[in-house]
Write an enzyme that holds these catalytic residues in place. Structure first.
Site, PDB file in Angstrom:
ATOM      1  N   ASP A 161      -6.260  -3.866  -1.379  1.00  0.00           N
ATOM      2  CA  ASP A 161      -5.093  -3.441  -0.611  1.00  0.00           C
ATOM      3  C   ASP A 161      -4.323  -4.659  -0.103  1.00  0.00           C
ATOM      4  OD1 ASP A 161      -3.451  -2.508   1.636  1.00  0.00           O
ATOM      5  OD2 ASP A 161      -4.540  -0.622   1.418  1.00  0.00           O
ATOM      6  N   SER A 197       0.837  -1.204   0.000  1.00  0.00           N
ATOM      7  CA  SER A 197       0.000   0.000   0.000  1.00  0.00           C
ATOM      8  C   SER A 197       0.873   1.256   0.000  1.00  0.00           C
ATOM      9  CB  SER A 197      -0.962  -0.050   1.190  1.00  0.00           C
ATOM     10  OG  SER A 197      -2.013   0.871   1.051  1.00  0.00           O
TER      11      SER A 197
END
Length: 429
Positions: A285, A75
């Protein structure tokens, strides 16, 4: 537009750089070059806009002469990783340019959903009353139903694509070429590993960006596994990997890839998936599977030539989480899922605790994409301070002694297993 000196000339940052430079003569790695740089691997945790602190951290490490050969993250960590990989050769000091990118990064524009999505996000971040929040939530049900998220993430992808292109990186091929452009003088310190020449792997820069393929339940490392999703992975823009890695569930739309190759059964089996090959996948994510993938460059059987520095952002789990409301329960479930795998690895490899530093990000909100400039400055400075603190306490010689014992234990264990297997196969021997 913010002047980069707003970050780099802040008093805490100046003090951190000065402290780090006082450490520059200490040994942090056995991979060096003729310019006096020491090379390490670096893994960075995800954490939304708190990733600004990672820029401050790497800024100070570079000022101490540290350079990054293997770079990985999830991320926000993956965003910083791809920027560090793309903005110059492994030997270059890149964080001054990275700070300039940060100063001009339009993070507020990344909230690019329609008015209902923006209004709900604003209400949630400002902790509006339950009645208002429920009303706003009803207005975004169609967003979630149609798109599985509030914000497309297109503005982020556009910004990162342009940032990489300005550095001359448009494809994975461009990026790999840059990572491979290590100094000719890159070598192990005198007397290390008997003076043997570096292997091709030891001389190769590496990038690992973690995303979650929720279609096949696969933890994905880009660009290493890109061939599973694209016919011509070398032509893919690396910004796509970061966009996949930062797809915060329900906050951003999942990142979709269609037309996946259908001749990769063997490669999928190696990745642990043996089912029907997907035609289309959704990426979320990477933090939902591994928010701090500190094991990316792990070498259990030998003392590494370079350590794997790890940097976490946010508060570590020091006190029990108080759970009284459904929202708190949901948050606790998500945090447990994204931390457990990585914490298990560190529990099984406690030597890594010597390599990991935590950046205290105070009460800054990881989803505050409308963050004020003064808060960005504070995060950057906190990252810088954490880096100086880490450099002051890390002892490479002591760490190598720890790893020597661990590597010997691994080899003895494997030898014992081999002997036991041989004895079982030949009972009379």
């Amino acid at each position: 537009m913010i002047n980069p000196t707003y970050f780099t000339e802040e008093a805490r940052v100046v003090a951190a750089v000065a402290a780090a430079r006082r450490c520059a003569d200490r040994q942090y790695s056995d991979l060096i070059d003729d310019e006096g740089h020491q090379y390490v691997d670096l893994v960075m945790e995800g954490g939304g806009v708190l990733g600004i602190a990672l820029v401050g951290y790497t800024y100070v490490l570079e000022k101490a002469g540290i350079r990054f050969l293997g770079i990985g993250g999830t991320s926000a960590g993956s965003i910083n990783a791809v920027m560090l990989a793309a903005l110059g050769k492994p030997a270059d000091e890149k964080c001054d340019e990275l700070v300039r990118k940060l100063a001009n990064m339009p993070i507020a524009s990344f909230i690019d959903g329609d008015s209902d999505a923006r209004n709900f996000t604003d209400a949630a971040l400002k902790k509006a009353g339950m009645a208002k929040l429920l009303w706003k939530a009803l207005q975004v049900m169609d967003n979630l139903d149609d798109d599985l998220g509030l914000h497309p993430g297109d503005e982020f992808l556009k910004w990162l694509t342009e940032a990489l292109e300005s550095a001359g990186v448009r494809t994975t091929r461009d990026l790999q070429k840059r990572l491979a452009d290590v100094p000719a003088s890159l070598r192990a310190r005198s007397g290390i590993r008997g003076g043997a020449a570096l292997s091709a792997e030891d001389r190769q820069g590496r990038l690992a960006m973690v995303a979650a393929d929720v279609t096949t339940e696969t933890k994905v490392e880009f660009p290493r596994m890109a061939h599973l999703y694209w016919d011509s992975p070398d032509d893919i823009n690396p910004a796509c990997y970061a966009r996949a890695s930062m797809s915060i569930p329900f906050f951003f739309h999942p990142y979709r890839v269609s037309g996946c190759p259908q001749n990769t059964q063997a490669q999928w089996r190696n990745a642990g998936y043996c089912g029907a090959l997907p035609q289309e996948v959704l990426f979320m994510d990477g933090g939902i599977m591994s928010n701090f993938p500190i094991n990316l460059f792990h070498e259990p059987y030998r003392v590494p030539l370079a350590p794997t520095f790890g940097v976490k952002i946010g508060a570590d789990r020091m006190v029990p989480t108080r759970i009284e409301k459904p929202a708190q329960l949901l948050s606790a479930i998500f945090d447990a899922a994204r931390h457990t795998l990585d914490e298990d690895f560190i529990a099984q490899n406690p030597d890594y605790r010597q390599l990991v530093e935590m950046i205290d990000t105070a009460d800054h909100n990881w989803l505050d994409f409308t963050m004020k400039d003064v808060d960005k400055q504070d995060l950057f400075a906190r990252g810088a301070q954490a880096a100086a603190r880490f450099l002051d306490k890390f002892d490479w010689t002591d760490y190598k002694k720890t790893r020597e014992g661990i590597a010997a234990a691994f080899r003895m264990s494997d030898h014992a297993k081999a002997r036991a297997g041989h004895a079982a196969a030949v009972p009379g021997e």
